[in-house]
Design a protein around this motif. Sequence first.
Motif, PDB file in Angstrom:
ATOM      1  N   UNK A 148       0.801  -1.213   0.000  1.00  0.00           N
ATOM      2  CA  UNK A 148       0.000   0.000   0.000  1.00  0.00           C
ATOM      3  C   UNK A 148       0.836   1.265   0.000  1.00  0.00           C
ATOM      4  N   UNK A 149       1.944   1.281   0.763  1.00  0.00           N
ATOM      5  CA  UNK A 149       2.751   2.502   0.822  1.00  0.00           C
ATOM      6  C   UNK A 149       3.426   2.778  -0.524  1.00  0.00           C
ATOM      7  N   UNK A 156       1.148   9.573  -5.651  1.00  0.00           N
ATOM      8  CA  UNK A 156       1.622  10.943  -5.402  1.00  0.00           C
ATOM      9  C   UNK A 156       2.512  11.411  -6.544  1.00  0.00           C
ATOM     10  N   UNK A 157       3.418  10.527  -6.993  1.00  0.00           N
ATOM     11  CA  UNK A 157       4.371  10.909  -8.035  1.00  0.00           C
ATOM     12  C   UNK A 157       3.670  11.264  -9.350  1.00  0.00           C
ATOM     13  N   UNK A 158       2.711  10.422  -9.772  1.00  0.00           N
ATOM     14  CA  UNK A 158       2.120  10.607 -11.095  1.00  0.00           C
ATOM     15  C   UNK A 158       0.866  11.475 -11.089  1.00  0.00           C
ATOM     16  N   UNK A 261      -0.941   4.893   5.501  1.00  0.00           N
ATOM     17  CA  UNK A 261      -1.418   5.807   4.473  1.00  0.00           C
ATOM     18  C   UNK A 261      -1.589   7.216   5.035  1.00  0.00           C
ATOM     19  N   UNK A 262      -2.127   7.325   6.250  1.00  0.00           N
ATOM     20  CA  UNK A 262      -2.287   8.648   6.862  1.00  0.00           C
ATOM     21  C   UNK A 262      -0.935   9.323   7.070  1.00  0.00           C
ATOM     22  N   UNK A 263       0.079   8.543   7.404  1.00  0.00           N
ATOM     23  CA  UNK A 263       1.410   9.111   7.585  1.00  0.00           C
ATOM     24  C   UNK A 263       1.978   9.604   6.265  1.00  0.00           C
TER      25      UNK A 263
END
Length: 320
Positions: A148-149, A156-158, A261-263
């Motif tokens: 998941x991370x 985030x990247x794309x 995911x929250x982190x």
Amino acid sequence: MTAVVRILLRRLALLVPLTLGIVLFVFLVMRFSAVDPASAFFQGANPTPAQLRAFREENGLLDPLPVRYVAFVGDLLHGDLGTSALTRGEVADQVLTALPLTLQLTFLGLGIAVVLALLGGVVAAVYRDRLPDQVVRVVSLVGVAAPGFWLALLLIQYLAVELGWFPSGGYINPADSVTGWLWTMTLPALALSLPVAAQLTRIVRTSVVEELDKDYVRTAIAGGLPPRVVVGRNVLRNALVNPLTVLGLRVGYLLGGAVVIETVFSLPGMGKLMIDAVKNGDPAVVQGVVLTTAFGFVVVNLVIDILYLLVNPRLRDPAA
């Protein structure tokens, strides 16, 4: 008393020892951890041995374990999760502040996972051993293997950095803007849901294929019913029992995965609360977050049991 009520009462009765077992496990783990609650409370203040002992006596830390466990259960029944060593505030207040965001992320991810799994699983089953089936199977296999991370970083990247479609972090309360809330929660929910969706897709496909091979399906189609009606009204409903079983277990993964995911997305939920508590040596907050998450998992599985009864009438038969 109907069969449904009897089944529900049995499920509720089983929750009592299960919940007490969870409480006992968390209690023992925290009591035998290397973190001393007294030292954590006075962190940075250089307390004297007399101050530490006075704190332990005042808070019952020197009592025998059975006495402390009974007191601990009594506090939980009154909604008392302890006091934060860092903020000196009630842990329950911090949990209640962070919990809504975690629930939003979990159930938004759950909704996305269910929709993707139903679409992918049904399409793969209807077009079994053909191109759509092969594509779905490959994609689901990749999804199961992807952490998941890692998916979060890719999204985030794309989608955030390169395309700018979504923010890479932050949170907007739905009370302020529903659109803004969806905008900030889409990427975290996708990162959380895709591995679960991949697993459920494979199970939905297998269950639907098994139903499609049964005699009643061939009889209904031969009688003139359109295949989409047979699949939608009969096949899918009968095939949902096995996916529901896995779904109940995967909700626990969603709750736990929300921590990471929250982190990654800097969301002020239960995950960030626990990570900060671990970093700052705040055992009461860690304990409160773990207990709340475990209780949530128990409640969700009870709801899944109720859904079993709604989806499959045969389970309501006392002789079954």
